[in-house]
Design a protein around this motif. Structure first.
Motif, PDB file in Angstrom:
ATOM      1  N   LEU A 139       0.797  -1.230   0.000  1.00 18.57           N
ATOM      2  CA  LEU A 139       0.000   0.000   0.000  1.00 18.57           C
ATOM      3  C   LEU A 139       0.827   1.277   0.000  1.00 18.57           C
ATOM      4  O   LEU A 139       0.302   2.352  -0.315  1.00 18.57           O
ATOM      5  N   LYS A 151      -5.877  -0.508  -9.468  1.00 16.81           N
ATOM      6  CA  LYS A 151      -6.305   0.248  -8.287  1.00 16.81           C
ATOM      7  C   LYS A 151      -7.724   0.738  -8.533  1.00 16.81           C
ATOM      8  O   LYS A 151      -7.965   1.593  -9.390  1.00 16.81           O
ATOM      9  N   TYR A 153     -11.629   2.076  -7.029  1.00 13.65           N
ATOM     10  CA  TYR A 153     -12.127   2.986  -5.989  1.00 13.65           C
ATOM     11  C   TYR A 153     -13.643   2.966  -5.926  1.00 13.65           C
ATOM     12  O   TYR A 153     -14.321   2.865  -6.947  1.00 13.65           O
ATOM     13  N   LEU A 235      -6.096  -4.156   7.968  1.00  9.93           N
ATOM     14  CA  LEU A 235      -6.813  -3.268   7.038  1.00  9.93           C
ATOM     15  C   LEU A 235      -7.979  -2.559   7.717  1.00  9.93           C
ATOM     16  O   LEU A 235      -8.782  -1.915   7.040  1.00  9.93           O
ATOM     17  N   SER A 238      -8.240   1.552   7.280  1.00  6.72           N
ATOM     18  CA  SER A 238      -8.427   2.208   5.984  1.00  6.72           C
ATOM     19  C   SER A 238      -9.342   1.473   5.020  1.00  6.72           C
ATOM     20  O   SER A 238      -9.620   1.978   3.935  1.00  6.72           O
ATOM     21  N   GLU A 240      -9.129  -0.975   2.923  1.00  5.48           N
ATOM     22  CA  GLU A 240      -8.753  -1.512   1.611  1.00  5.48           C
ATOM     23  C   GLU A 240      -9.059  -3.009   1.543  1.00  5.48           C
ATOM     24  O   GLU A 240      -9.058  -3.712   2.546  1.00  5.48           O
ATOM     25  N   ILE A 242      -7.458  -6.262  -0.610  1.00  4.89           N
ATOM     26  CA  ILE A 242      -6.288  -6.608  -1.416  1.00  4.89           C
ATOM     27  C   ILE A 242      -6.463  -8.014  -1.975  1.00  4.89           C
ATOM     28  O   ILE A 242      -6.622  -8.973  -1.226  1.00  4.89           O
ATOM     29  N   ILE A 291      -5.949  -3.737  -5.804  1.00  2.00           N
ATOM     30  CA  ILE A 291      -6.364  -3.060  -4.558  1.00  2.00           C
ATOM     31  C   ILE A 291      -7.689  -2.353  -4.782  1.00  2.00           C
ATOM     32  O   ILE A 291      -7.853  -1.639  -5.785  1.00  2.00           O
ATOM     33  N   TYR A 293     -10.023   0.415  -2.983  1.00  5.98           N
ATOM     34  CA  TYR A 293     -10.060   1.414  -1.925  1.00  5.98           C
ATOM     35  C   TYR A 293     -11.512   1.697  -1.573  1.00  5.98           C
ATOM     36  O   TYR A 293     -12.191   2.481  -2.231  1.00  5.98           O
TER      37      TYR A 293
END
Length: 296
Positions: A139, A151, A153, A235, A238, A240, A242, A291, A293
């Protein structure tokens, strides 16, 4: 009766606890631990990265219908295929030094082998540190190595995920993994914080997992659609998610020194150890990390 201290016992207890309790590190590529002898910080492991190839098919042409010319096919001079080998290195750039004194009185009065207990407690704290280092390798430290398309979101800076549920997020991650690596996501590992893990646990999707209805009772999800689901508090802060293939992150970690010594200024023993480590995500393997987010 006082404990007879042994540095071998201390290190053995530490390693046993470390190997049993790690979460992220259990999925690291630690082959360099066994193939190299790391002695101190600043040491490095050099790796030759193999090239990637993309091929196109060449059609075999038939002989001419009226001219009776020979057709074209395999044979003759072969055009060389360009192979670019690049060198990358994993640097041992972190260390931990530990010292704890055990007095003769403490050892005599204890009903437990204090060296074993200290080794176990050190192993727990050490594995937590290594798991945090592994997470940060993905990260933070090597985040730029991971392709931008890997990545995803749910909010800012860009909401590029079309689904709005945790299962939609996982589906998007899986699709991206397959697109980026060109291989199936079966066998990949999905790391979730306790909140996201619980959301899956309480849903009906459990009925279709390899654990079946038993998963609701045990709290173990097992695998869903070929993905191994792993819960981690690493985790929690935050949120996330993975998704990564096995052995995608390279990590070297060694207890390079372990010593039990009688203190020069009193009747007690010092348990001491020095650990060094380093991590690296090589460019080719970075394609196997996706990842997501999440905002919550």
């Amino acid at each position: 009766m006082a404990t007879i201290f042994s540095p071998v016992l201390f290190s053995a207890e530490t390693v046993k606890t470390f190997d049993r309790d790690t979460v992220f590190m259990a999925y690291a590529d630690r082959s360099f631990d066994r193939s190299t002898k790391i002695k101190s910080t600043g040491d490095s492991v050099h790796v030759q990265t193999a090239p990637s190839y993309t091929f196109t098919a060449t059609a075999i042409t038939s002989p001419g219908a009226t001219t009776y010319q020979t057709g074209t096919g395999p044979g003759g001079a072969i055009t060389p295929t360009a192979s670019v080998f690049t060198g990358e290195k994993l640097v041992i750039n972190k260390y931990l030094e530990f010292l704890t004194p055990i007095t003769e009185f403490e050892a005599t009065q204890s009903n437990l082998p204090l060296e074993t207990i200290c080794g176990q407690r050190f192993g727990v704290a050490y594995q937590q540190l290594m798991d945090d280092q592994f997470r940060d390798q993905i990260l933070v430290t090597d985040i730029a190595t991971i392709p931008a398309g890997n990545k995803l979101y749910s909010g800012s800076p860009k909401a590029d995920v079309s689904k709005t549920t945790i299962f939609g997020y996982i589906e998007e991650m899986r699709v991206q993994y397959v697109n980026a690596t060109g291989s199936s996501a079966a066998g990949a590992v999905l790391f979730l914080c306790p909140k996201h893990f619980s959301a899956i646990l309480q849903s009906g999707v459990m009925d279709n997992s390899d654990m079946g209805l038993a998963g609701r009772k045990t709290g173990r999800i097992g695998s869903i659609s070929g993905l191994t689901i792993v819960e981690t508090t690493g985790l929690t802060a935050s949120f996330e998610m993975i998704l990564m293939g096995m052995n995608t992150v390279n990590f070297v970690e060694q207890m390079v020194k372990t010593k039990t010594a009688e203190a020069p200024n009193g009747f007690f023993m010092n348990l001491m150890t020095t650990c060094v480590w380093g991590g690296k995500i090589f460019a080719e393997r970075a394609k196997g990390i996706v990842i997501f987010y999440a905002t919550a």
